[in-house]
Design a protein around this motif. Structure first.
Motif, PDB file in Angstrom:
ATOM      1  N   LEU A 168      27.008 -12.668 -26.348  1.00 16.41           N
ATOM      2  CA  LEU A 168      25.865 -11.801 -26.101  1.00 16.41           C
ATOM      3  C   LEU A 168      26.313 -10.351 -26.197  1.00 16.41           C
ATOM      4  CD1 LEU A 168      24.067 -13.536 -23.106  1.00 16.41           C
ATOM      5  CD2 LEU A 168      22.963 -12.860 -25.251  1.00 16.41           C
ATOM      6  N   TYR A 169      25.430  -9.494 -26.736  1.00 13.11           N
ATOM      7  CA  TYR A 169      25.796  -8.101 -26.947  1.00 13.11           C
ATOM      8  C   TYR A 169      24.618  -7.206 -26.556  1.00 13.11           C
ATOM      9  CZ  TYR A 169      29.126  -4.916 -29.332  1.00 13.11           C
ATOM     10  OH  TYR A 169      30.065  -3.955 -29.641  1.00 13.11           O
ATOM     11  N   PRO A 170      24.223  -7.211 -25.275  1.00 11.50           N
ATOM     12  CA  PRO A 170      23.034  -6.457 -24.869  1.00 11.50           C
ATOM     13  C   PRO A 170      23.240  -4.950 -24.941  1.00 11.50           C
ATOM     14  CG  PRO A 170      24.123  -7.386 -22.960  1.00 11.50           C
ATOM     15  CD  PRO A 170      24.807  -7.962 -24.159  1.00 11.50           C
ATOM     16  N   GLU A 171      22.175  -4.255 -25.302  1.00 13.15           N
ATOM     17  CA  GLU A 171      22.158  -2.785 -25.279  1.00 13.15           C
ATOM     18  C   GLU A 171      21.147  -2.309 -24.249  1.00 13.15           C
ATOM     19  OE1 GLU A 171      20.879   1.142 -27.882  1.00 13.15           O
ATOM     20  OE2 GLU A 171      21.149  -0.769 -28.928  1.00 13.15           O
ATOM     21  N   LEU A 172      21.590  -1.465 -23.340  1.00 16.08           N
ATOM     22  CA  LEU A 172      20.676  -0.836 -22.390  1.00 16.08           C
ATOM     23  C   LEU A 172      19.975   0.326 -23.070  1.00 16.08           C
ATOM     24  CD1 LEU A 172      22.643  -0.740 -19.015  1.00 16.08           C
ATOM     25  CD2 LEU A 172      20.573  -2.052 -19.527  1.00 16.08           C
ATOM     26  N   LYS A 173      18.650   0.279 -23.100  1.00 16.11           N
ATOM     27  CA  LYS A 173      17.850   1.320 -23.726  1.00 16.11           C
ATOM     28  C   LYS A 173      17.314   2.299 -22.682  1.00 16.11           C
ATOM     29  CE  LYS A 173      17.539   0.272 -28.197  1.00 16.11           C
ATOM     30  NZ  LYS A 173      17.374   1.162 -29.345  1.00 16.11           N
ATOM     31  N   HIS A 174      17.608   3.559 -22.873  1.00 18.70           N
ATOM     32  CA  HIS A 174      17.088   4.651 -22.045  1.00 18.70           C
ATOM     33  C   HIS A 174      17.291   4.444 -20.545  1.00 18.70           C
ATOM     34  CE1 HIS A 174      15.269   5.782 -25.826  1.00 18.70           C
ATOM     35  NE2 HIS A 174      14.561   4.677 -25.840  1.00 18.70           N
ATOM     36  N   PRO A 175      18.474   4.039 -20.115  1.00 22.68           N
ATOM     37  CA  PRO A 175      18.659   3.795 -18.680  1.00 22.68           C
ATOM     38  C   PRO A 175      18.519   5.049 -17.827  1.00 22.68           C
ATOM     39  CG  PRO A 175      20.761   3.691 -19.837  1.00 22.68           C
ATOM     40  CD  PRO A 175      19.694   3.720 -20.897  1.00 22.68           C
ATOM     41  N   ASN A 176      18.910   6.209 -18.359  1.00 25.65           N
ATOM     42  CA  ASN A 176      18.785   7.435 -17.576  1.00 25.65           C
ATOM     43  C   ASN A 176      17.325   7.789 -17.349  1.00 25.65           C
ATOM     44  OD1 ASN A 176      20.143   9.852 -16.345  1.00 25.65           O
ATOM     45  ND2 ASN A 176      18.949  10.908 -17.910  1.00 25.65           N
ATOM     46  N   PHE A 177      16.503   7.681 -18.397  1.00 27.11           N
ATOM     47  CA  PHE A 177      15.064   7.925 -18.261  1.00 27.11           C
ATOM     48  C   PHE A 177      14.443   6.959 -17.259  1.00 27.11           C
ATOM     49  CE2 PHE A 177      10.960   6.135 -19.477  1.00 27.11           C
ATOM     50  CZ  PHE A 177      10.124   7.231 -19.244  1.00 27.11           C
ATOM     51  N   LEU A 178      14.763   5.688 -17.381  1.00 28.05           N
ATOM     52  CA  LEU A 178      14.168   4.700 -16.488  1.00 28.05           C
ATOM     53  C   LEU A 178      14.530   4.974 -15.027  1.00 28.05           C
ATOM     54  CD1 LEU A 178      14.695   1.425 -18.575  1.00 28.05           C
ATOM     55  CD2 LEU A 178      12.521   2.565 -18.069  1.00 28.05           C
ATOM     56  N   LEU A 179      15.757   5.411 -14.788  1.00 24.47           N
ATOM     57  CA  LEU A 179      16.180   5.683 -13.419  1.00 24.47           C
ATOM     58  C   LEU A 179      15.583   6.978 -12.889  1.00 24.47           C
ATOM     59  CD1 LEU A 179      17.936   4.861 -11.013  1.00 24.47           C
ATOM     60  CD2 LEU A 179      19.830   6.106 -12.059  1.00 24.47           C
ATOM     61  N   GLN A 180      15.670   8.040 -13.670  1.00 21.73           N
ATOM     62  CA  GLN A 180      15.242   9.354 -13.191  1.00 21.73           C
ATOM     63  C   GLN A 180      13.723   9.514 -13.162  1.00 21.73           C
ATOM     64  OE1 GLN A 180      17.379  11.522 -11.922  1.00 21.73           O
ATOM     65  NE2 GLN A 180      19.093  10.152 -12.406  1.00 21.73           N
ATOM     66  N   ASP A 181      13.038   8.973 -14.157  1.00 21.79           N
ATOM     67  CA  ASP A 181      11.595   9.190 -14.272  1.00 21.79           C
ATOM     68  C   ASP A 181      10.757   8.030 -13.745  1.00 21.79           C
ATOM     69  OD1 ASP A 181      12.888  11.070 -16.109  1.00 21.79           O
ATOM     70  OD2 ASP A 181      10.871  11.535 -16.793  1.00 21.79           O
ATOM     71  N   GLU A 182      11.297   6.822 -13.784  1.00 20.96           N
ATOM     72  CA  GLU A 182      10.522   5.648 -13.387  1.00 20.96           C
ATOM     73  C   GLU A 182      11.061   4.969 -12.138  1.00 20.96           C
ATOM     74  OE1 GLU A 182       7.760   4.841 -14.953  1.00 20.96           O
ATOM     75  OE2 GLU A 182       7.962   6.306 -16.581  1.00 20.96           O
ATOM     76  N   GLY A 183      12.228   5.380 -11.676  1.00 22.59           N
ATOM     77  CA  GLY A 183      12.814   4.776 -10.481  1.00 22.59           C
ATOM     78  C   GLY A 183      13.300   3.356 -10.683  1.00 22.59           C
ATOM     79  N   ILE A 184      13.641   3.000 -11.919  1.00 26.69           N
ATOM     80  CA  ILE A 184      14.105   1.651 -12.247  1.00 26.69           C
ATOM     81  C   ILE A 184      15.579   1.711 -12.618  1.00 26.69           C
ATOM     82  CG2 ILE A 184      13.846  -0.316 -13.804  1.00 26.69           C
ATOM     83  CD1 ILE A 184      10.928   0.546 -14.220  1.00 26.69           C
ATOM     84  N   ASP A 185      16.409   1.013 -11.894  1.00 30.65           N
ATOM     85  CA  ASP A 185      17.849   1.028 -12.134  1.00 30.65           C
ATOM     86  C   ASP A 185      18.220  -0.164 -13.017  1.00 30.65           C
ATOM     87  OD1 ASP A 185      20.593   1.149 -12.112  1.00 30.65           O
ATOM     88  OD2 ASP A 185      20.768   1.490  -9.948  1.00 30.65           O
TER      89      ASP A 185
END
Length: 355
Positions: A168-185
């Motif tokens: 498996l080779y998952p890529e995290l997409k926009h993790p900084n945006f999700l954390l800072q703007d959406e509160g999703i870690d």
């Protein structure tokens, strides 16, 4: 001119390759990484695309990961989902359309983090590039948006069926945006999902990749699985580190910094090859630091090829994918991302990279 490039490229390939070695195990030799599954033949990021890639012999499958409103990791190319699902045609979700600034760019559309998993389940995947791959559009509407948990389950089921490991080779997409703007870690969600699935060690068949720096540095503290820093040729800087530049990260000094927290680099192939097909020092510099090099993305269509490897002016026409793959093999890369894993596996096993 094109023919002379082909001949010169074949000379470079032949000079660099004496006794080719081919991957028979998920972590040996040249890895074939199915970019979003067999996305040249099926709508990307569907269970059908992943399974087809596995059946064609891909060593790893690559899901891009975003997150639902209720905190479930799902696989989509971007968190804006109108390009890969039928959400735009669904009247019940018309009021969900909005604009968000993501990584400095204003984007209008429908976003995964505004939908619960149950709502996302009602959507159907569609081909993202119908103008380039119209034949894939015949599969529009057949497949749901998969969760990461389902992808893991598919991989494990196929491992049992085929009697071999599948990576498996998952890529995290926009993790900084999700954390800072959406509160999703999404970093924390992924670490928990990996532990649940039994991926915890560097020897496990998994790489985690990201274009951002901070999330990988966090992951380096939270898990022992292997990490890959992606490097982009068009974007100037990582979204979470605007003072850094990708071109500087590709230098020996930059690669040394990457080696402090990652196990590999995923550059666009233009960082690896000169215009004439010869190898740049990138791979040698990375290998000197024990970093694996997995360039992206090999696609057969002319529109995605270097100009010298396009066979005609038709953007949908088939370019010289064997030549491009052979040049990367000659440059000593450790793996390749491709939309066409079946073709790549055949080339790897034959050792012939003539068009």
């Amino acid at each position: 001119m094109v023919r002379s490039f082909f001949l010169g490229a074949l000379t470079l390939i032949g000079a660099a390759m004496t006794t080719p070695a081919f991957a028979q195990d998920v972590d040996n030799d040249l890895l074939i990484i199915a970019h979003r599954g067999a996305s040249g033949e099926r709508p990307e990021h569907t269970l059908a695309a992943y399974e087809r890639a596995i059946d064609q012999g891909a060593d790893y499958v690559e899901p891009d990961l975003v997150v639902s409103k209720d905190g479930v990791l799902i696989s989509r190319h971007e968190n804006e989902i109108s390009g890969t699902t039928d959400v735009e045609s669904r009247d019940e979700f018309a009021d969900r359309r909005r604009s968000k600034t993501i990584d400095g760019q204003l984007i209008a559309g429908w976003f995964a983090e505004d939908f619960t998993l149950a709502e996302l389940r009602t959507l159907r995947a569609k081909e993202r590039l119908p103008h380039i791959r119209p034949e894939n559009s015949r599969f529009d509407g057949l497949y749901q948006v998969p969760t990461f948990e389902e992808i893991v389950a598919l991989v494990k089921a196929k491992e049992a069926e085929l009697g071999k490991r599948i990576g498996l080779y998952p890529e995290l997409k926009h993790p900084n945006f999700l954390l800072q703007d959406e509160g999703i870690d999404s970093v924390d969600l992924l670490v928990r999902a990996l532990k649940k699935a039994g991926y915890t060690k560097a020897s496990d068949p998994i790489f985690i990749q990201c274009f951002e720096v901070g999330p990988l540095q966090r992951l380096d503290q939270l898990t022992d699985v292997r990490l890959v820093q992606l490097i982009h040729p068009e974007h100037e800087s990582p979204a979470d580190e605007p003072s850094m530049r990708y071109v500087e990260m590709a230098t020996p000094t930059g690669l040394a910094e990457i080696a402090r927290y990652a196990d590999g680099v995923g550059p666009h192939f233009s960082f690896v090859l000169n215009d004439d097909g010869s190898a740049k020092p990138f791979v040698a510099d990375a290998h000197a630091l024990d970093l694996k090099v997995h360039p992206w993305t090999l696609r057969r269509e002319n529109t995605f090829m270097p100009s010298a490897l396009r066979t005609n002016d038709n953007p949908r026409g088939v370019g010289a994918l064997p030549i491009l793959m052979g040049l990367l093999v000659a440059a000593d890369v450790d793996g390749i991302f491709t939309d066409h894993p079946g073709a790549a596996v055949i080339l790897r096993e034959s050792g012939s990279y003539e068009p």
